[in-house]
Design a protein around this motif. Structure first.
Motif, PDB file in Angstrom:
ATOM      1  N   ARG A 273       0.851  -1.189   0.000  1.00 57.39           N
ATOM      2  CA  ARG A 273       0.000   0.000   0.000  1.00 57.39           C
ATOM      3  C   ARG A 273       0.890   1.242   0.000  1.00 57.39           C
ATOM      4  O   ARG A 273       2.028   1.193   0.485  1.00 57.39           O
ATOM      5  N   PRO A 274       0.397   2.375  -0.489  1.00 54.03           N
ATOM      6  CA  PRO A 274       1.190   3.601  -0.416  1.00 54.03           C
ATOM      7  C   PRO A 274       1.379   4.036   1.036  1.00 54.03           C
ATOM      8  O   PRO A 274       0.464   3.891   1.854  1.00 54.03           O
ATOM      9  N   PHE A 275       2.582   4.531   1.349  1.00 59.46           N
ATOM     10  CA  PHE A 275       2.837   4.995   2.711  1.00 59.46           C
ATOM     11  C   PHE A 275       3.663   6.278   2.680  1.00 59.46           C
ATOM     12  O   PHE A 275       4.492   6.491   1.789  1.00 59.46           O
ATOM     13  N   LEU A 276       3.405   7.137   3.655  1.00 57.79           N
ATOM     14  CA  LEU A 276       4.198   8.338   3.894  1.00 57.79           C
ATOM     15  C   LEU A 276       4.872   8.142   5.236  1.00 57.79           C
ATOM     16  O   LEU A 276       4.207   8.050   6.270  1.00 57.79           O
ATOM     17  N   TRP A 277       6.216   8.061   5.233  1.00 56.60           N
ATOM     18  CA  TRP A 277       6.978   7.703   6.421  1.00 56.60           C
ATOM     19  C   TRP A 277       7.879   8.877   6.815  1.00 56.60           C
ATOM     20  O   TRP A 277       8.706   9.315   6.025  1.00 56.60           O
ATOM     21  N   VAL A 278       7.703   9.356   8.054  1.00 57.02           N
ATOM     22  CA  VAL A 278       8.550  10.428   8.585  1.00 57.02           C
ATOM     23  C   VAL A 278       9.712   9.790   9.335  1.00 57.02           C
ATOM     24  O   VAL A 278       9.504   9.078  10.328  1.00 57.02           O
ATOM     25  N   VAL A 279      10.928  10.034   8.865  1.00 54.07           N
ATOM     26  CA  VAL A 279      12.128   9.456   9.475  1.00 54.07           C
ATOM     27  C   VAL A 279      13.098  10.586   9.823  1.00 54.07           C
ATOM     28  O   VAL A 279      13.735  11.167   8.942  1.00 54.07           O
ATOM     29  N   ARG A 280      13.209  10.905  11.122  1.00 55.92           N
ATOM     30  CA  ARG A 280      14.169  11.914  11.562  1.00 55.92           C
ATOM     31  C   ARG A 280      15.588  11.398  11.344  1.00 55.92           C
ATOM     32  O   ARG A 280      15.837  10.193  11.339  1.00 55.92           O
ATOM     33  N   GLU A 281      16.529  12.319  11.239  1.00 55.23           N
ATOM     34  CA  GLU A 281      17.929  11.924  11.066  1.00 55.23           C
ATOM     35  C   GLU A 281      18.448  11.158  12.277  1.00 55.23           C
ATOM     36  O   GLU A 281      19.350  10.328  12.162  1.00 55.23           O
ATOM     37  N   ASN A 282      17.877  11.437  13.470  1.00 53.64           N
ATOM     38  CA  ASN A 282      18.326  10.764  14.702  1.00 53.64           C
ATOM     39  C   ASN A 282      17.333   9.710  15.171  1.00 53.64           C
ATOM     40  O   ASN A 282      17.221   9.417  16.352  1.00 53.64           O
ATOM     41  N   ALA A 283      16.605   9.105  14.212  1.00 54.63           N
ATOM     42  CA  ALA A 283      15.572   8.128  14.573  1.00 54.63           C
ATOM     43  C   ALA A 283      16.115   6.730  14.804  1.00 54.63           C
ATOM     44  O   ALA A 283      15.376   5.834  15.186  1.00 54.63           O
ATOM     45  N   SER A 284      17.408   6.500  14.581  1.00 61.13           N
ATOM     46  CA  SER A 284      18.005   5.180  14.757  1.00 61.13           C
ATOM     47  C   SER A 284      19.059   5.221  15.849  1.00 61.13           C
ATOM     48  O   SER A 284      19.721   6.238  16.065  1.00 61.13           O
ATOM     49  N   SER A 285      19.210   4.088  16.554  1.00 59.71           N
ATOM     50  CA  SER A 285      20.250   3.977  17.573  1.00 59.71           C
ATOM     51  C   SER A 285      21.631   3.932  16.942  1.00 59.71           C
ATOM     52  O   SER A 285      22.641   4.126  17.614  1.00 59.71           O
ATOM     53  N   THR A 287      24.518   5.421  14.198  1.00 61.42           N
ATOM     54  CA  THR A 287      24.927   6.799  13.893  1.00 61.42           C
ATOM     55  C   THR A 287      24.293   7.306  12.606  1.00 61.42           C
ATOM     56  O   THR A 287      24.258   8.498  12.353  1.00 61.42           O
ATOM     57  N   LYS A 288      23.762   6.392  11.804  1.00 60.76           N
ATOM     58  CA  LYS A 288      23.172   6.792  10.525  1.00 60.76           C
ATOM     59  C   LYS A 288      22.012   5.865  10.184  1.00 60.76           C
ATOM     60  O   LYS A 288      22.054   4.669  10.453  1.00 60.76           O
ATOM     61  N   ILE A 289      20.950   6.444   9.614  1.00 57.44           N
ATOM     62  CA  ILE A 289      19.817   5.636   9.176  1.00 57.44           C
ATOM     63  C   ILE A 289      20.282   4.702   8.057  1.00 57.44           C
ATOM     64  O   ILE A 289      20.906   5.126   7.083  1.00 57.44           O
ATOM     65  N   ALA A 290      19.999   3.410   8.224  1.00 59.35           N
ATOM     66  CA  ALA A 290      20.389   2.428   7.211  1.00 59.35           C
ATOM     67  C   ALA A 290      19.195   1.533   6.903  1.00 59.35           C
ATOM     68  O   ALA A 290      18.763   0.749   7.757  1.00 59.35           O
ATOM     69  N   TYR A 291      18.654   1.648   5.708  1.00 64.63           N
ATOM     70  CA  TYR A 291      17.527   0.808   5.304  1.00 64.63           C
ATOM     71  C   TYR A 291      18.061  -0.532   4.806  1.00 64.63           C
ATOM     72  O   TYR A 291      19.160  -0.615   4.227  1.00 64.63           O
ATOM     73  N   PRO A 292      17.320  -1.615   5.021  1.00 63.73           N
ATOM     74  CA  PRO A 292      17.792  -2.939   4.562  1.00 63.73           C
ATOM     75  C   PRO A 292      17.892  -2.995   3.044  1.00 63.73           C
ATOM     76  O   PRO A 292      17.155  -2.322   2.326  1.00 63.73           O
ATOM     77  N   ASP A 293      18.815  -3.806   2.563  1.00 67.76           N
ATOM     78  CA  ASP A 293      19.025  -3.930   1.116  1.00 67.76           C
ATOM     79  C   ASP A 293      17.764  -4.395   0.398  1.00 67.76           C
ATOM     80  O   ASP A 293      17.516  -4.021  -0.746  1.00 67.76           O
ATOM     81  N   GLU A 294      16.930  -5.218   1.090  1.00 67.54           N
ATOM     82  CA  GLU A 294      15.730  -5.763   0.447  1.00 67.54           C
ATOM     83  C   GLU A 294      14.608  -4.730   0.335  1.00 67.54           C
ATOM     84  O   GLU A 294      13.611  -4.958  -0.347  1.00 67.54           O
ATOM     85  N   PHE A 295      14.751  -3.606   1.049  1.00 67.20           N
ATOM     86  CA  PHE A 295      13.679  -2.609   1.094  1.00 67.20           C
ATOM     87  C   PHE A 295      13.528  -1.921  -0.263  1.00 67.20           C
ATOM     88  O   PHE A 295      14.466  -1.335  -0.783  1.00 67.20           O
ATOM     89  N   LYS A 296      12.327  -2.031  -0.836  1.00 68.02           N
ATOM     90  CA  LYS A 296      12.074  -1.401  -2.136  1.00 68.02           C
ATOM     91  C   LYS A 296      11.489   0.006  -1.958  1.00 68.02           C
ATOM     92  O   LYS A 296      11.927   0.946  -2.600  1.00 68.02           O
ATOM     93  N   GLY A 297      10.477   0.122  -1.118  1.00 63.50           N
ATOM     94  CA  GLY A 297       9.871   1.429  -0.865  1.00 63.50           C
ATOM     95  C   GLY A 297       9.215   2.059  -2.074  1.00 63.50           C
ATOM     96  O   GLY A 297       9.008   3.275  -2.107  1.00 63.50           O
ATOM     97  N   THR A 298       8.891   1.236  -3.077  1.00 60.85           N
ATOM     98  CA  THR A 298       8.367   1.797  -4.331  1.00 60.85           C
ATOM     99  C   THR A 298       6.988   2.419  -4.168  1.00 60.85           C
ATOM    100  O   THR A 298       6.594   3.270  -4.960  1.00 60.85           O
ATOM    101  N   HIS A 299       6.263   1.999  -3.145  1.00 58.54           N
ATOM    102  CA  HIS A 299       4.913   2.535  -2.936  1.00 58.54           C
ATOM    103  C   HIS A 299       4.916   3.749  -2.006  1.00 58.54           C
ATOM    104  O   HIS A 299       3.856   4.332  -1.773  1.00 58.54           O
ATOM    105  N   GLY A 300       6.099   4.108  -1.486  1.00 56.54           N
ATOM    106  CA  GLY A 300       6.106   5.107  -0.426  1.00 56.54           C
ATOM    107  C   GLY A 300       6.910   6.351  -0.700  1.00 56.54           C
ATOM    108  O   GLY A 300       7.611   6.465  -1.701  1.00 56.54           O
TER     109      GLY A 300
END
Length: 425
Positions: A273-285, A287-300
């Motif tokens: 489904r389409p998604f709108l995701w708010v991700v702050r720069e400091n949202a991860s424990s 030092t840098k936000i890292a999305y998984p390699d499998e993540f497509k995010g084509t709907h978002g």
């Protein structure tokens, strides 16, 4: 009588600055002047996210005082921040009031965040009226007010920690509470219709919310924000069908470890489904936000920060994936949007209980054997929520109730009018 001048003092965090700024806007719409006091750190954040030049000549004057921490100190460490505030801010606030009152536009009252209630003593000593504003639910206020009773009943020890694990209710109309999730252990702005049980236990609370539904002039609409909003998401939403988009936002404090971030990302993919995701720069424990390699995010679409009230009011939004902070909860309720509840800490755990168990306008998540919310659990709950028409119906009825309360003649509207009359006495 001349124009009344009120000082407003929020706790230095997004979820406190925002509602108190909205509260200040309501005061200025009725002829009051407001001196709004941020810490120096928060004032700089507001200035970088907002064009403060537009505030020149406004009835809201922004000033700042030190918070007691250095430029490199971690202000997400709320215990350390609170202790630093107590060391330096009382004298700074008293000096600020005395300096202002040496002029012609004297302050006659001070409105303080519940977490800044120490300032009431300063107001009393200077002969000013004092008001406490609770930016969380009335349930949290009542819970804190009942600590002596909880100690007497053997639920808490004298230090405020649970003696035994279990559940209890302060009132039949309030959420069931668990000792292990007390805000002070795991780490208002309300309306009568949403919290009748809590408000009956504390009749001195005057419900005037949700204040975030009020808006001032263009120059004030975004002054409470601490991050610059990415307005491109509104154009993106315009291209989506009604009730189709999952809005995902976890506030200004929530932090994910990389394993949980991975499950969230892949879970959003799985929903298809389409998604709108708010991700702050400091949202991860990390030092840098890292999305998984499998993540497509084509709907978002992913943004650093969003104009949340406008997003939640957009017809394309189907549900709100939320940390259940009280501001976000009120914004979701006020727009008739059902919730997927992912609380992080403190009062968010109780807000989830209101959403899921009392109002029945949302669903929570179950943890897997790793202690994570899995991608499959995310897809399951999204499908369940969006397939439940009765949930959306209850959400719309809750919205209608809240809108009536703040409209002219509604209980919140009349309570705010009584408050203004008290200020003018």
């Amino acid at each position: 009588m001349g124009i009344q001048h009120v000082m407003v003092l929020p706790f230095p965090a997004q979820g406190h600055v925002n509602p108190l700024m909205s509260f200040s806007k309501r005061l200025t719409k009725h002829g009051f002047r407001v001196t709004f006091v941020n810490t120096d750190f928060i004032h700089k954040r507001v200035a970088s996210a907002t064009n403060l030049v537009n505030l020149e000549g406004s009835a809201v004057r922004l000033v700042s005082v030190p918070d007691g921490l250095g430029p490199l100190d971690d202000r997400n460490d709320l215990a350390n921040l609170s202790l630093a505030i107590l060391r330096v801010m009382p004298s700074a606030i008293e000096k600020l009031i005395r300096d202002i009152n040496g002029g012609s536009e004297k302050i006659s009252a001070i409105v303080v965040d519940l977490n800044m209630a120490w300032a009431l003593e300063i107001a009393h000593n200077l002969g000013l009226k004092g008001v406490v504003f609770c930016p969380s639910s009335a349930a949290i206020f009542v819970l804190q007010d009942n600590i002596p009773k909880l100690v007497q009943d053997g639920i808490l020890d004298k230090h405020g920690f649970p003696i035994t694990k279990g559940k209890f209710q302060l009132s039949p109309a309030m959420p069931i509470m668990e000792e292990a999730s007390f805000p002070w252990y795991s780490m208002g702005d309300t309306t009568v219709e949403l919290e009748p049980g809590a408000l009956n236990l504390c009749p001195k609370i005057l419900p005037v919310g949700p204040v975030l539904m009020e808006s001032g002039g263009d120059e004030l609409k975004s002054v409470g924000r601490l991050w610059e909003e990415d307005l491109s998401c509104l154009n993106w939403l315009d291209q989506k069908p009604p009730c189709s988009v999952i809005y995902v936002a976890f506030g200004s404090f929530t932090v994910f470890d990389l394993n949980q971030l991975k499950e969230l990302a892949l879970g959003l993919d799985l929903t298809n489904r389409p998604f709108l995701w708010v991700v702050r720069e400091n949202a991860s424990s990390s030092t840098k936000i890292a999305y998984p390699d499998e993540f497509k995010g084509t709907h978002g679409k992913i943004v650093n920060w969003a104009p949340q009230q406008k997003v939640l009011g957009h017809p394309s939004i189907a549900c709100f994936f939320s940390h259940c902070g009280w501001n976000s909860t009120m914004e979701g309720v006020a727009n008739g949007v059902p919730f997927l509840c992912w609380p992080y800490f403190a009062d968010q755990l109780f807000d989830r209980a209101y959403i899921c168990d009392v109002w029945k306008v949302g669903l929570g998540f179950d943890l897997d054997e790793r202690g994570l919310i899995s991608r499959w659990e995310i897809k399951k709950k999204v499908d369940q929520l969006l397939g439940d028409e009765s949930m959306r119906g209850r959400s719309k009825k809750l919205k209608e109730m809240v809108v009536r309360s703040i409209a002219e003649g509604g209980e919140s509207h009349e309570n705010f009018r009584k408050f203004e009359e008290w200020l003018l006495k």
